[in-house]
Scaffold this motif. Structure first.
Motif, short mmCIF file in Angstrom:
data_model
loop_
_atom_site.label_atom_id
_atom_site.label_comp_id
_atom_site.label_asym_id
_atom_site.label_seq_id
_atom_site.Cartn_x
_atom_site.Cartn_y
_atom_site.Cartn_z
N PRO A 9 0.91 -1.00 -0.12
CA PRO A 9 -0.19 -0.10 0.19
C PRO A 9 1.07 0.97 -0.04
O PRO A 9 1.87 1.07 -0.12
N PRO A 10 -0.02 1.71 -0.51
CA PRO A 10 1.10 3.83 -0.89
C PRO A 10 1.52 3.45 1.05
O PRO A 10 0.30 3.90 1.86
N PRO A 11 2.40 4.82 1.21
CA PRO A 11 2.66 4.48 2.24
C PRO A 11 1.88 6.33 2.75
O PRO A 11 0.99 7.13 2.81
N LEU A 12 1.17 6.04 4.71
CA LEU A 12 0.63 6.85 5.33
C LEU A 12 1.21 7.91 5.39
O LEU A 12 2.16 8.51 5.75
N PRO A 13 0.85 9.15 5.66
CA PRO A 13 1.33 10.16 5.94
C PRO A 13 1.73 10.42 7.56
O PRO A 13 2.06 9.58 8.85
N PRO A 14 3.23 11.61 7.51
CA PRO A 14 3.27 11.51 8.92
C PRO A 14 2.48 12.28 9.87
O PRO A 14 1.56 12.29 8.95
N VAL A 15 2.55 12.12 11.42
CA VAL A 15 1.45 12.31 12.41
C VAL A 15 2.20 12.93 13.33
O VAL A 15 3.69 11.83 13.39
N PRO A 16 1.78 13.82 14.19
CA PRO A 16 2.29 14.45 15.44
C PRO A 16 2.61 13.48 16.56
O PRO A 16 2.04 12.23 16.51
N ALA A 17 3.32 13.67 17.57
CA ALA A 17 4.40 12.58 18.51
C ALA A 17 2.44 12.93 19.41
O ALA A 17 1.50 13.76 18.87
N PRO A 18 2.18 12.14 20.02
CA PRO A 18 0.80 11.55 20.99
C PRO A 18 1.28 12.97 22.45
O PRO A 18 2.50 13.18 22.92
N GLY A 19 -0.33 12.85 22.41
CA GLY A 19 0.22 14.29 23.15
C GLY A 19 -0.12 13.53 25.16
O GLY A 19 0.66 12.67 24.90
N PRO A 20 -0.41 14.31 25.94
CA PRO A 20 -0.15 14.30 27.46
C PRO A 20 -0.47 12.61 27.84
O PRO A 20 -1.33 11.58 26.51
N ALA A 52 -0.74 0.89 15.62
CA ALA A 52 -1.57 1.76 16.23
C ALA A 52 -1.44 3.57 15.94
O ALA A 52 -0.35 3.65 16.16
N PRO A 53 -2.52 3.93 15.93
CA PRO A 53 -2.73 5.27 15.61
C PRO A 53 -1.91 5.85 16.76
O PRO A 53 -2.12 5.98 17.74
N ALA A 54 -1.62 6.90 16.62
CA ALA A 54 -0.66 7.82 17.51
C ALA A 54 -1.78 8.38 18.14
O ALA A 54 -2.79 9.05 17.66
N GLY A 55 -1.72 8.97 19.77
CA GLY A 55 -2.38 8.84 20.58
C GLY A 55 -3.44 7.99 21.14
O GLY A 55 -4.89 8.84 21.47
N TRP A 56 -3.74 6.70 20.39
CA TRP A 56 -5.14 5.43 21.18
C TRP A 56 -5.21 5.67 22.34
O TRP A 56 -4.64 5.13 23.10
N LEU A 57 -5.84 5.70 22.82
CA LEU A 57 -6.14 5.49 23.96
C LEU A 57 -7.10 4.40 24.76
O LEU A 57 -7.78 3.81 24.23
N GLY A 58 -5.98 4.27 25.31
CA GLY A 58 -6.19 3.09 26.58
C GLY A 58 -6.32 1.41 25.79
O GLY A 58 -6.79 0.76 25.93
N ARG A 72 -13.82 1.18 15.52
CA ARG A 72 -13.36 3.09 15.65
C ARG A 72 -12.41 2.38 16.67
O ARG A 72 -12.84 2.11 17.86
N LEU A 73 -11.36 3.44 16.62
CA LEU A 73 -10.19 3.60 17.80
C LEU A 73 -10.09 4.91 18.20
O LEU A 73 -9.77 6.16 17.23
N PRO A 74 -10.72 4.96 19.10
CA PRO A 74 -10.59 6.67 19.58
C PRO A 74 -9.92 6.66 20.10
O PRO A 74 -8.63 6.18 20.44
N TYR A 75 -8.61 8.48 19.37
CA TYR A 75 -7.19 8.89 20.06
C TYR A 75 -7.67 10.24 20.43
O TYR A 75 -8.64 10.82 19.99
N ALA A 76 -6.67 10.74 20.96
CA ALA A 76 -6.29 12.21 21.15
C ALA A 76 -4.58 12.92 20.80
O ALA A 76 -4.25 12.12 21.19
#
Length: 483
Positions: free
Chosen positions: A118-129, A419-425, A437-441
């Motif tokens: 698959p095509p590469p995915l765009p970069p994402v910011p670092a996880p938050g607090p 795992a998506p960046a910022g995935w919660l718990g 559906r995966l929640p993230y912040a």
């Protein structure tokens, strides 16, 4: 006692990173009925409650990935199952004699077809607090979590049943302790469990929508004395979406308390006590009648096995899982619609993930594709609505390296995704249509949901036998026809 056989054949068998979406301003939260306010003072620190791979090559990430987000604003039935004949353990591990390559001249050899990367995915910011305590309502309409950092934590409610998710803070006059537990109810209220001055107190929080501005209402429910209890924790939400329960673990037994619902109209009510130290907590039916618990018998052999408690009757307890005489058997996940059960057991000789069907006479299966992750993978969501089709239920699990594993019994293949960046718990929710559906912040998107689907298993191709080459015949020896 329900027992599971060990099936012959070599395997013991018991009887994408998240994008940063933009969205409209946060809509106002739903108006819930107001109730008495106030909260007790003098909350003391308490220890946090107890919390509930190499081997396979990563599969091509061919599943669809998308994101959405917005700004912050009567006795148990027998346990066994396998609705398909899987040849786990009947053949040697891949590598003995070497895998068959295409064109090797062996008829019927199966090799996977090449799948384009698959095509590469765009970069994402670092996880938050750091975020803790994310809990989904039974129907997935709401969720709750502790937001903030350090000593400045506050409850936050997410609304997930609209066109896009949004969050409503529920701050109180004092910040919450880091070990406070939250549970979202289907009516939009949030149950909070706090430890205050030797008691475990429970209350319902909701946005009051006062004219003077956003304000949090609180309805105190009562509490449980902490004396003689090693820990108290909330159970997963009951299937009806309104009732909630807690486990209170003592020296020799574990008490089950009802906190909200018809059985707790006058405050928290003790329902029953189960001998031993209980953990887990899985609902086995849509009516919320039967609860499965992983019980450790401290006074006996010290082994952990799953029992079922009938909460609608006389609160009777009966064994649910006993795969081997000396095995440790735990129920990790159950789907009431299909009867699919996800189990971890050391009956095969090492901790393995297995699956079965509630009430089926077939033995529990331990798929070879799950063997590399069997010791540390944690299933957290199963696809609902697959009545009488447990083989087609998609299962999501959190892997030991923090990634996401997607698996269906019919596929016999584990897909590993980042795992998506910022995935919660390590939480999420399947829809009936098979969308996870995966929640993230993240700092720029404090309330979002990533959507995943199970990739397609690469098809098998059959390699035809190559005919042996004919030895050339010299011209002098060639037969002369027509003489």
């Amino acid at each position: 006692m329900t027992t599971c056989a060990i099936e012959p054949g070599g395997t013991a068998a018991p009887a994408g990173p998240a994008p940063r979406p933009e969205g409209p301003e946060e809509p106002a939260g739903p108006r819930d009925p107001a109730g008495p306010e106030g909260r007790p003072e003098g909350r003391s620190d308490g220890s946090a409650p107890d919390a509930a791979g190499a081997g396979e090559s990563p599969a091509p990430e061919t599943g669809a990935v998308a994101a959405e987000g917005s700004r912050t604003a009567p006795g148990p039935p027998a346990v066994d199952g396998d609705a398909e004949a899987e040849a786990d353990g009947q053949a040697g591990p891949e590598g003995e004699g070497g895998p068959v390559a295409p064109g090797a001249g062996i008829e019927g050899a199966a090799v996977p077809a090449a799948v384009p990367a698959p095509p590469p995915l765009p970069p994402v910011p670092a996880p938050g607090p750091e975020f803790t305590g994310f809990a989904l309502a039974a129907d997935g309409s709401y969720a709750a979590r502790l937001a903030g950092e350090g000593e400045a934590r506050y409850p936050e409610r997410w609304t997930l049943d609209g066109p896009e998710p949004y969050a409503v803070p529920l701050p109180m006059e004092q910040p919450e302790e880091a070990d406070s537990e939250l549970l979202a109810l289907a009516d939009g209220r949030v149950l909070i469990h706090r430890r205050v001055a030797g008691r475990h107190l429970f209350a319902l929080l909701y946005p009051s929508g006062a004219a003077g501005g956003p304000r949090t209402g609180e309805l105190a429910l009562g509490g449980i004395e902490a004396a003689g209890l090693s820990r108290v924790r909330l159970l997963p939400p009951a299937p009806d979406g309104r009732s909630s329960y807690a486990l209170a673990v003592g020296r020799d037994s574990t008490e089950i308390w009802c906190l909200t619902g018809e059985a707790a109209a006058d405050g928290p009510r003790r329902l029953t006590a189960v001998p031993g130290d209980c953990a887990g907590g899985i609902w086995l039916d849509r009516a919320g009648r039967t609860l499965a618990l992983d019980r450790t018998d401290r006074q006996g052999d010290g082994r952990t096995r799953t029992v079922a408690v009938d909460l609608a009757g006389e609160a009777e307890t009966a064994p649910l899982l006993q795969i081997g005489e000396d095995s440790e058997d735990r129920l990790l996940l159950a789907d009431p619609d299909s009867g699919l059960l996800l189990i971890r057991s050391d009956a095969p000789g090492e901790p393995r993930l297995g699956w079965g069907v509630l009430g089926s006479p077939r033995p529990v299966r331990f798929p070879e594709c799950l063997r590399p992750v069997g010791a540390d993978a944690v299933p957290f969501a199963v696809q609902p609505g697959q009545v009488l089709m447990p083989e087609g239920c998609a299962v999501a699990m959190r892997l030991g390296d923090g990634g996401v594993g997607l698996w269906r019994p019919v596929d016999k293949h584990l897909f590993r995704l980042g795992a998506p960046a910022g995935w919660l718990g390590g939480t999420g929710l399947w829809t009936r249509e098979g969308v996870l559906r995966l929640p993230y912040a993240l700092p720029g998107a404090a309330c979002g949901v990533v959507r995943l689907t199970v990739p397609q298993v690469p098809p098998e191709v059959r390699v035809a036998a190559v005919a042996a080459a004919t030895r050339p015949v010299p011209l002098q020896q060639a037969p002369l026809a027509g003489r």
